[in-house]
Write an enzyme that holds these catalytic residues in place. Structure first.
Site, PDB file in Angstrom:
ATOM      1  N   ARG A 134      -5.741  11.072  -0.474  1.00  0.00           N
ATOM      2  CA  ARG A 134      -5.291  11.633  -1.747  1.00  0.00           C
ATOM      3  C   ARG A 134      -6.481  11.932  -2.654  1.00  0.00           C
ATOM      4  NH1 ARG A 134      -2.145   7.174  -3.688  1.00  0.00           N
ATOM      5  NH2 ARG A 134      -2.890   6.066  -1.858  1.00  0.00           N
ATOM      6  N   HIS A 141       0.865  -1.166   0.000  1.00  0.00           N
ATOM      7  CA  HIS A 141       0.000   0.000   0.000  1.00  0.00           C
ATOM      8  C   HIS A 141       0.909   1.226   0.000  1.00  0.00           C
ATOM      9  CE1 HIS A 141      -3.054   2.864   1.135  1.00  0.00           C
ATOM     10  NE2 HIS A 141      -3.959   1.949   0.905  1.00  0.00           N
TER      11      HIS A 141
END
Lengths: 550, 266
Positions: A346, A326
């Site tokens: 994000r 990740h």
């Protein structure tokens, strides 16, 4: 622990570039994303799965010639922890119908099903019963239980998400059994998130066509584990749990059937012989190998022991080269190191920045590409931020989310992360987070059929230790379902196998000596010793002072 | 020589890998006392990693290392302070002059029961754990809880016969046992809470009817044919379905209301 004064100085650089970056984001101007060719270049150069260096072909065993990461290859080419000629197989210390290796979600599910079928069970585990990756899974568990959903769509979503590399019969098994697993857990008294009328609350996840993710608060795996462990503890007449006593070698009989395992008491350093008519491997994944030095979301005991033991009796594996990373794992504070920060941060517009407070990548590249770009910036360009404990990370500028979407957005949209950091004195709506890619899941594992059988009669396997369910990419919520579906199948099938009539002949571990001979003949001069059971985090300075050891 | 220095400068910085901490140049150490013995460890480390930095290797007292398994309960005191503090070794950062003791195991009574023979009547719990009424409401259990669970709150709810409330309050319990270690009445709170949650989920929370229906359909082999066809399908056709024929359930419709256009596989 809040940021140190030294880190605070660096945060000023992030704050200095923020107004201009926010302005650009408002004008919808983004750091350019990579084209396909550039993506491939950065992946090949920096993604741990693609890098050629740090990998090699394995020289022995069922997967001879296949390429693995060095740490994985080392373990596949390892020598045994015990000296085979010192082993006395004549005295059996433990005996049961079914021996289960691993006390997490898959092993415990298998134990309950075998016990239902009237079999006696021993669970051998290296830590406490339940200490596992199962207990750490927060998100949820997939199952097509809604009217608008069906096993058809669960199958399609899963195999598409895995880029059509999944082993089809395993996908069929999980799609078929998933609602049965949920119902089984409901009957055992698991507290699912439900509406007041009793309807399951379900959610979407990355790659879903239907809302299929069932949960229990934000600790779904922990709730599953608590419930099935509690049930196992109430069945002491049929289920014996041996904690801090991991299996280190499988035992066969002279016909080649699996007939038990050698167990190791970690506290007294004795070995025991455990004899069984069937053995179920449910020993989990390999996050604690820290492939290429990465931090991990995995529990302390995730060291690939099951794959190693299976390899020595001739059971190979698939997709072990594929590891789920990740891109944004926590690097600071230490309490949260390796834990995930959701992609949503994000998605809400937060930039990823280097030590100068400058952008160096488009923040929403595919996960593998994003990971590679972070690694390049920190390790190749040397623009990472160093923590007081020597970890390297990059800034994830969460405060700009409030600038973009209005005050209070961070707290409202990311409540769990907000609390997690606030507990350690960091307000992520005011200060950025420090992140780096983290090792999350072993996509591959030992070869099994949909009935959890391996190539060795009497040896079954379930959970993260098996390969093929997820192909090269796993969807959220399918790991918990994998554990229950195949754990239950392993328990049922092991019991059926025993009912078919199993006569255990003379016990043997000749395969261990044979395997070590093969290693020797392949010219591997200094093999590591495995299973490694637990990682060793001693510092070089301490190790250099252990003068009694070589 | 100058060239060699250049190469040196280009090398990746020495950084901590995996969970192994290092002490970078210029970083500070602080003294901590592990079971009374002094060690110098880097600041900002967790208790668990600080002990590993000092050279300890855990067999007991380490599990998930992410604050959810309950394997690493720790009791500590600070120099000059009479107070006892409680926490998880993987979630608590070292402070100068901490006096640390790990409590990886604490004996506690656990009743054996068959859930299917019980009911939603609180008398069931009283019969299995009569010591429940030895609670004197001192609240030391709650003060010791590293998860901030209101332990006394759920024990009191049970004493009042409210299983649903006890199940809800105790939900975040990670069964580390610190509550039991502090209890004057010698209660095994976390085992009692576990029983309450299972009874609540099985006998009090309503069952999911849509789930039962799906289970009946699967057991009647309703989907066997559909799945068999998928098993035999080549990648090209699977890809076609995956890309073109998957309607996505809208995010905001309440569960159970949306009906897709294509219902042949439902």
């Amino acid at each position: 622990m809040s940021y140190t004064p030294e880190m605070r100085e660096l945060i000023k650089k992030v704050e200095a570039t923020r107004p201009a970056r926010v302005e650009r984001a408002r004008r919808n101007e983004h750091y350019p994303a990579l084209n396909l060719k550039e993506r491939e270049e950065v992946l090949n150069a920096y993604h741990p799965d693609c890098q050629k260096d740090g990998t090699r072909a394995v020289k022995v065993g069922s997967n001879k010639g296949d390429i693995f990461q060095d740490q994985v290859a080392d373990l596949l080419e390892s020598k045994a922890l015990l000296r085979p000629d010192a082993v006395d197989l004549s005295t059996v210390d433990y005996e049961a119908d079914v021996l289960i290796i691993g006390g997490g979600g898959a092993g415990t599910s298998a134990a309950l099903m075998a016990s239902d079928a009237g079999k006696s069970v021993i669970i051998s585990t290296k830590l406490r019963h339940g200490d596992s990756n199962t207990i750490m899974a927060e998100g949820g568990i997939q199952a097509a239980t809604q009217e608008c959903d069906s096993p058809f769509y669960h199958y399609i979503d899963t195999i598409g998400g895995g880029h059509f590399t999944n082993q089809p019969d395993l996908v069929e098994a999980i799609a078929h059994d998933a609602p049965l697993s949920i119902s089984w857990l409901e009957n055992l008294g698991m507290m699912f998130n439900k509406t007041p009328e009793g309807r399951m609350v379900v959610r979407h996840f990355g790659g879903s066509s239907r809302k299929r993710l069932h949960s229990a608060g934000d600790m779904t795996g922990a709730e599953i584990m608590r419930v099935i462990r509690d049930e196992a503890r109430s069945r002491q007449d049929s289920i014996t749990v041996l904690e801090f006593t991991p299996a280190v070698e499988l035992i066969l009989d002279e016909d080649g059937k699996c007939a038990g395992a050698i167990l190791f008491n970690m506290e007294t350093r004795e070995f025991y012989i455990a004899k069984a008519k069937a053995v179920i491997l449910a020993s989990g994944g390999f996050g604690r190998l820290h492939i290429k030095g990465f931090a991990t979301t995995n529990h302390y005991g995730a060291t690939m022991d099951g794959v190693v033991m299976a390899y020595r009796v001739g059971v190979g594996n698939k997709y072990l080269f594929s590891t789920q990373y990740h891109p944004t794992g926590v690097v600071y504070p230490e309490q949260n190191v390796g834990l995930l920060i959701t992609e949503k941060v994000r998605g809400l517009g937060a930039h990823v920045l280097n030590i100068d407070g400058e952008q160096f990548c488009f923040p929403l590249e595919p996960r593998d590409v994003e990971s590679a770009e972070l690694i390049c910036e920190a390790m190749d360009k040397g623009k990472g931020i160093l923590t007081p404990t020597g970890r390297v990370g990059l800034w994830l500028d969460s405060p700009m989310i409030d600038d973009l979407h209005g005050e209070g957005t961070v707290k409202k949209e990311l409540p769990a992360k907000f609390i997690q950091f606030a507990r350690h004195g960091i307000d992520i709506s005011k200060d950025p987070m420090l992140v780096y890619p983290t090792l999350h899941y072993q996509n591959g594992g030992v070869n099994v059929s949909a009935s959890t059988e391996t190539d060795v009669p009497g040896l079954f396997a379930a959970g993260e230790v098996i390969g093929g369910v997820h192909g090269e990419n796993r969807l959220m919520g399918n790991s918990l379902q994998d554990i229950i579906t195949f754990g239950r199948r392993a328990g049922v099938n092991a019991a059926e196998y025993i009912d078919g009539g199993v006569e255990i002949k003379k016990l043997t571990i000749d395969h261990v000596a044979r395997f070590e001979k093969e290693i020797d003949e392949a010219g591997i001069t200094d093999p590591v010793t495995a299973p490694i059971i637990l990682p060793d985090y001693s510092t070089d300075e301490v190790i250099s002072r252990r003068w009694a050891e070589k | 020589m100058a060239e060699a220095e250049n190469i040196q400068a280009k090398q990746a910085p020495k950084v901590a890998t995996g969970d192994r901490a290092i002490l970078p140049e210029g970083a500070k150490t602080i003294p901590v006392y592990v079971m009374g013995k002094r060690y110098e460890v880097p600041e900002t480390l967790t208790i668990m990693k600080a002990m590993e930095f000092a050279g300890f290797k855990f067999i007991r007292g380490a599990g998930c290392r992410g604050g959810i398994c309950g394997a690493c309960p720790t009791v500590y005191r600070k120099a000059g302070d009479y107070k006892l503090f409680f926490g998880l070794a993987c979630q608590t950062v070292v402070e100068p002059n901490m006096y640390l003791a790990q409590i990886p195991f604490y004996p506690a009574n656990r009743a054996t029961y068959k859930l299917e023979e019980l009911s939603g009547d609180p008398e069931v719990i009283y019969a299995l754990y009569p010591e429940l009424f030895r609670c004197v409401a001192c609240n030391l259990c709650t003060k010791a809880c590293p998860m901030d669970v209101d332990v006394l709150g759920y024990i009191s709810a049970l004493k009042q016969g409210n299983i649903a409330k006890a199940a809800e309050i105790s939900f975040d319990c990670i069964q580390c046992g610190l509550c039991a270690s502090r209890c004057m009445g010698e209660l095994p709170q976390y085992h009692i809470g576990q029983l309450a949650r299972r009874i609540y989920a099985k006998y009090i929370q309503p069952k999911a009817e849509h789930l039962q229906k799906r289970v009946d359909d699967i057991n009647a082999q309703k989907y066997d044919e559909v799945l068999k066809n998928l098993l035999a399908m080549d990648k090209e056709n699977l890809e076609k379905i995956y890309i073109n024929e998957r309607e996505r359930e809208p995010d905001l419709t309440p569960p159970g209301e949306w009906v897709p256009q294509d219902t042949q596989y439902l």
